[in-house]
Motif scaffolding. Structure first.
Motif, PDB file in Angstrom:
ATOM      1  N   THR A 210      54.137  41.738   2.841  1.00  0.00           N
ATOM      2  CA  THR A 210      55.439  42.214   2.593  1.00  0.00           C
ATOM      3  C   THR A 210      54.469  41.893   0.770  1.00  0.00           C
ATOM      4  O   THR A 210      55.438  42.804   0.388  1.00  0.00           O
ATOM      5  CB  THR A 210      55.264  39.989   1.778  1.00  0.00           C
ATOM      6  OG1 THR A 210      55.872  40.011   2.672  1.00  0.00           O
ATOM      7  CG2 THR A 210      57.028  40.790   0.936  1.00  0.00           C
ATOM      8  N   PHE A 211      53.310  41.827  -0.283  1.00  0.00           N
ATOM      9  CA  PHE A 211      52.914  42.405  -0.601  1.00  0.00           C
ATOM     10  C   PHE A 211      52.324  43.812  -1.024  1.00  0.00           C
ATOM     11  O   PHE A 211      52.284  44.377  -1.977  1.00  0.00           O
ATOM     12  CB  PHE A 211      51.030  41.819  -1.063  1.00  0.00           C
ATOM     13  CG  PHE A 211      49.989  41.751  -2.458  1.00  0.00           C
ATOM     14  CD1 PHE A 211      50.792  41.598  -3.164  1.00  0.00           C
ATOM     15  CD2 PHE A 211      49.157  42.675  -1.517  1.00  0.00           C
ATOM     16  CE1 PHE A 211      50.054  42.398  -4.484  1.00  0.00           C
ATOM     17  CE2 PHE A 211      48.311  43.529  -3.172  1.00  0.00           C
ATOM     18  CZ  PHE A 211      48.876  43.134  -4.138  1.00  0.00           C
ATOM     19  N   TRP A 212      51.863  44.409   0.053  1.00  0.00           N
ATOM     20  CA  TRP A 212      51.427  46.411   0.818  1.00  0.00           C
ATOM     21  C   TRP A 212      52.908  46.489   0.512  1.00  0.00           C
ATOM     22  O   TRP A 212      52.522  47.321  -0.141  1.00  0.00           O
ATOM     23  CB  TRP A 212      50.803  46.385   1.668  1.00  0.00           C
ATOM     24  CG  TRP A 212      49.200  45.847   1.788  1.00  0.00           C
ATOM     25  CD1 TRP A 212      48.595  45.435   0.710  1.00  0.00           C
ATOM     26  CD2 TRP A 212      48.459  45.367   2.699  1.00  0.00           C
ATOM     27  NE1 TRP A 212      46.935  44.613   0.621  1.00  0.00           N
ATOM     28  CE2 TRP A 212      47.626  44.890   2.593  1.00  0.00           C
ATOM     29  CE3 TRP A 212      48.634  45.894   4.054  1.00  0.00           C
ATOM     30  CZ2 TRP A 212      46.280  44.361   3.247  1.00  0.00           C
ATOM     31  CZ3 TRP A 212      47.900  45.005   5.036  1.00  0.00           C
ATOM     32  CH2 TRP A 212      46.456  45.004   4.070  1.00  0.00           C
ATOM     33  N   PHE A 213      53.689  46.293   0.627  1.00  0.00           N
ATOM     34  CA  PHE A 213      55.077  46.955   0.903  1.00  0.00           C
ATOM     35  C   PHE A 213      55.254  46.868  -0.502  1.00  0.00           C
ATOM     36  O   PHE A 213      55.741  48.577  -1.215  1.00  0.00           O
ATOM     37  CB  PHE A 213      56.313  46.256   1.402  1.00  0.00           C
ATOM     38  CG  PHE A 213      58.110  46.485   1.154  1.00  0.00           C
ATOM     39  CD1 PHE A 213      58.364  47.694   2.104  1.00  0.00           C
ATOM     40  CD2 PHE A 213      58.373  45.780   0.869  1.00  0.00           C
ATOM     41  CE1 PHE A 213      59.166  48.136   1.758  1.00  0.00           C
ATOM     42  CE2 PHE A 213      59.920  46.651   0.675  1.00  0.00           C
ATOM     43  CZ  PHE A 213      60.170  47.460   1.363  1.00  0.00           C
ATOM     44  N   PHE A 214      55.713  45.683  -1.107  1.00  0.00           N
ATOM     45  CA  PHE A 214      56.017  46.225  -2.778  1.00  0.00           C
ATOM     46  C   PHE A 214      55.271  46.848  -3.231  1.00  0.00           C
ATOM     47  O   PHE A 214      55.788  47.732  -4.853  1.00  0.00           O
ATOM     48  CB  PHE A 214      56.251  44.369  -3.268  1.00  0.00           C
ATOM     49  CG  PHE A 214      57.330  43.504  -2.970  1.00  0.00           C
ATOM     50  CD1 PHE A 214      58.717  44.118  -3.004  1.00  0.00           C
ATOM     51  CD2 PHE A 214      57.534  42.682  -2.015  1.00  0.00           C
ATOM     52  CE1 PHE A 214      59.918  43.306  -3.137  1.00  0.00           C
ATOM     53  CE2 PHE A 214      58.782  42.072  -1.820  1.00  0.00           C
ATOM     54  CZ  PHE A 214      60.064  42.639  -2.170  1.00  0.00           C
ATOM     55  N   ALA A 215      53.447  46.635  -3.477  1.00  0.00           N
ATOM     56  CA  ALA A 215      52.786  47.641  -3.759  1.00  0.00           C
ATOM     57  C   ALA A 215      52.964  49.002  -4.081  1.00  0.00           C
ATOM     58  O   ALA A 215      53.066  50.192  -4.533  1.00  0.00           O
ATOM     59  CB  ALA A 215      51.171  46.793  -3.395  1.00  0.00           C
ATOM     60  N   LEU A 216      53.339  49.208  -2.315  1.00  0.00           N
ATOM     61  CA  LEU A 216      53.572  51.125  -2.339  1.00  0.00           C
ATOM     62  C   LEU A 216      54.885  51.308  -3.082  1.00  0.00           C
ATOM     63  O   LEU A 216      55.215  52.502  -3.044  1.00  0.00           O
ATOM     64  CB  LEU A 216      53.453  50.771  -0.072  1.00  0.00           C
ATOM     65  CG  LEU A 216      52.073  50.946  -0.349  1.00  0.00           C
ATOM     66  CD1 LEU A 216      52.453  51.400   1.550  1.00  0.00           C
ATOM     67  CD2 LEU A 216      51.258  52.426  -0.433  1.00  0.00           C
ATOM     68  N   ALA A 217      55.880  50.722  -2.518  1.00  0.00           N
ATOM     69  CA  ALA A 217      57.249  50.761  -3.589  1.00  0.00           C
ATOM     70  C   ALA A 217      57.186  51.008  -4.884  1.00  0.00           C
ATOM     71  O   ALA A 217      57.911  52.075  -5.571  1.00  0.00           O
ATOM     72  CB  ALA A 217      58.256  49.345  -3.450  1.00  0.00           C
ATOM     73  N   PHE A 218      55.780  49.986  -5.561  1.00  0.00           N
ATOM     74  CA  PHE A 218      55.867  50.040  -6.847  1.00  0.00           C
ATOM     75  C   PHE A 218      55.239  51.506  -7.518  1.00  0.00           C
ATOM     76  O   PHE A 218      55.681  52.351  -8.015  1.00  0.00           O
ATOM     77  CB  PHE A 218      55.230  48.858  -7.735  1.00  0.00           C
ATOM     78  CG  PHE A 218      55.003  48.758  -8.775  1.00  0.00           C
ATOM     79  CD1 PHE A 218      55.875  49.032  -9.591  1.00  0.00           C
ATOM     80  CD2 PHE A 218      53.485  49.248  -9.174  1.00  0.00           C
ATOM     81  CE1 PHE A 218      55.509  48.516 -11.108  1.00  0.00           C
ATOM     82  CE2 PHE A 218      52.855  49.505 -10.784  1.00  0.00           C
ATOM     83  CZ  PHE A 218      54.013  49.138 -11.590  1.00  0.00           C
ATOM     84  N   GLY A 219      54.209  51.684  -6.819  1.00  0.00           N
ATOM     85  CA  GLY A 219      52.948  52.897  -6.609  1.00  0.00           C
ATOM     86  C   GLY A 219      54.377  54.036  -6.592  1.00  0.00           C
ATOM     87  O   GLY A 219      53.714  55.359  -7.483  1.00  0.00           O
ATOM     88  N   TRP A 220      55.477  54.083  -5.367  1.00  0.00           N
ATOM     89  CA  TRP A 220      56.003  55.271  -5.367  1.00  0.00           C
ATOM     90  C   TRP A 220      57.087  55.382  -7.085  1.00  0.00           C
ATOM     91  O   TRP A 220      57.075  56.298  -7.051  1.00  0.00           O
ATOM     92  CB  TRP A 220      56.894  54.907  -3.915  1.00  0.00           C
ATOM     93  CG  TRP A 220      58.460  55.884  -4.154  1.00  0.00           C
ATOM     94  CD1 TRP A 220      57.500  57.242  -3.550  1.00  0.00           C
ATOM     95  CD2 TRP A 220      59.351  56.226  -4.061  1.00  0.00           C
ATOM     96  NE1 TRP A 220      58.636  57.727  -3.130  1.00  0.00           N
ATOM     97  CE2 TRP A 220      59.891  57.218  -3.629  1.00  0.00           C
ATOM     98  CE3 TRP A 220      60.314  55.561  -4.531  1.00  0.00           C
ATOM     99  CZ2 TRP A 220      60.907  58.023  -3.611  1.00  0.00           C
ATOM    100  CZ3 TRP A 220      61.803  55.631  -4.695  1.00  0.00           C
ATOM    101  CH2 TRP A 220      61.930  56.931  -4.550  1.00  0.00           C
TER     102      TRP A 220
END
Length: 445
Positions: free
Chosen positions: A158-168
């Protein structure tokens, strides 16, 4: 102009954002694993304590012996190490093989039914009666075991998903628009309109895009002005040469017209016409000379009323021919510091403009007033007035809406007034017509 964009390097903005962001994700992941490891330990210790309490209650109810065999059988069932501790001596049945755990159980572990971390073990002691305690012990789970826990994996995912979404979102909202702007930089000198979608944004990227468009417009304007200045420079040199060649014969014509013998009425009228037209050509040549090579005015005390009177007398034949009724409202002395010849040229230009604005006749009022500091000379006619475009561009060289007009009268007048530290104002009158005013600082008595 070709693009000179460099290849991606660690100094690029994308890298300077990506590397700290990756470090943030790594640090966040480590922190999450550590927190999850602590939470899992707390949950397992609570479960371990409940397990010990449940089995102690079972042993008390069944009155089972505290033997080594019972401890072994119970340990096999529970999957942990089971001991019976004698509270007075601290000895256990069976004997503990680990000396550190044995010493800790004898001195530190209280029979409080709570799980405690002792060295590499988790241990809990629950009283069976007044003399005995049930002790359960198991190795503490290592940190890497937490990584395989389903709850940890779900939390990290979950953390990596939101981190990648924020990075995108960050890349799309910051890096990509900046790259697009960088690719459009070579177009800063290209002709035609330039569409930058980023200019509609209400953030720093939008500010950069709007500054880019503003700079591009300024560069284009500067280029156009430079080209116009080059044309004017060539025109100025041609004008100076032509004016010099025209001025001498015009002066001769004017002199001979003044020497025309009197007698016949028609002869005098002809002489006056020749003299007037020669003076007009001379004034036009003088203005062209001023445009080609402006010279600072020769400052001395000048009475504006006298200058106005002389200008209106010179143009009286033209005024009468145009059937214009003129009124000069200027009686008190109005001294200024200026060049009488240049000021006469200003008033002559304004008077001619007013006459040309009333081709079928009309009324012209020339009024000079003073507030003690500033003298205002107003030329108020009953013509058609100025258009909106003319009001905005009246001082622009070579701008004229009159057919056959050269667009230098008001321009030269504005430049001369400015050289006298004054101001030329143009407006339309509410009752019709135009009002052109010259504002000059009054000379103290």
């Amino acid at each position: 102009m070709r693009s000179t964009l460099r290849p991606v390097s660690p100094n690029r903005l994308s890298w300077r954002i990506s590397l700290p962001f990756a470090a943030f994700v790594l640090a966040g992941s480590i922190l999450l694993v550590a927190l999850q490891w602590w939470n899992i330990q707390q949950d397992e210790r609570q479960d371990f304590a409940r397990l010990a309490q449940t089995n102690a209650e079972f042993l008390r109810r069944m009155t089972l012996p505290s033997s080594e065999r019972m401890a072994s059988q119970l340990g096999e069932v529970l999957g942990v190490e089971v001991y019976f501790r004698h509270r007075d001596t601290g000895l256990t049945t069976p004997a503990m093989p680990d000396p550190m755990l044995r010493e800790a159980l004898a001195k530190q572990l209280a029979p409080d039914g709570m799980s405690h971390e002792i060295g590499r073990f988790d241990a809990v002691a629950v009283p069976l009666d007044d003399m005995r305690d049930l002790v359960l012990a198991k190795p503490s789970p290592p940190l890497y075991a937490t990584l395989r826990h389903p709850r940890t994996l779900a939390l990290l995912a979950t953390f990596w998903f939101f981190a990648l979404a924020f990075g995108w979102v960050l890349a799309r909202g910051l890096v990509m628009p900046l790259r697009h702007l960088a690719r459009r930089l070579p177009d800063i000198d290209s002709p035609g309109p330039l569409n930058l979608p980023e200019a509609s944004r209400n953030d720093e990227i939008g500010d950069v895009a709007r500054a880019f468009l503003h700079t591009r417009e300024a560069l284009h304007n500067e280029r156009d002005q430079r080209a116009q200045a080059e044309k004017l420079a060539v025109l100025g040199r041609m004008t100076a040469a032509l004016a010099h060649e025209i001025q001498n014969p015009v002066s001769a014509i004017k002199m001979h017209a003044q020497l025309w013998p009197g007698g016949e009425v028609e002869g005098r009228i002809t002489a006056q016409t020749i003299e007037h037209e020669a003076a007009r050509i001379e004034s036009l040549v003088s203005q062209w000379m001023y445009l080609s090579k402006p010279q600072p005015p020769t400052m001395r005390r000048v009475e504006l009323v006298a200058v106005l009177t002389r200008v209106m007398q010179v143009h009286q034949p033209q005024i009468e021919h145009a059937q214009i009724h003129t009124t000069l409202d200027a009686s008190e002395p109005l001294p200024v510091r200026g060049d009488s010849r240049r000021l006469a040229q200003v008033f002559s230009n304004l008077l001619v403009n007013a006459i040309q604005a009333m081709p079928i006749g009309g009324a012209l009022t020339v009024k000079a007033t003073s507030d003690g500091k500033v003298i205002t000379v107003s030329f108020m006619d009953t013509g058609n007035g100025f258009s909106t475009d003319a009001l905005a561009r009246f001082s622009e060289f070579f701008f004229s809406e009159r057919e056959g007009g050269m667009g230098i009268g008001l321009s030269v007048a504005a430049e001369i007034v400015k050289a006298h530290e004054g101001e030329l104002r143009v407006e339309n009158r509410a009752q019709g017509g135009a009002n052109v005013s010259v504002l000059l600082p009054q000379l103290k008595q």
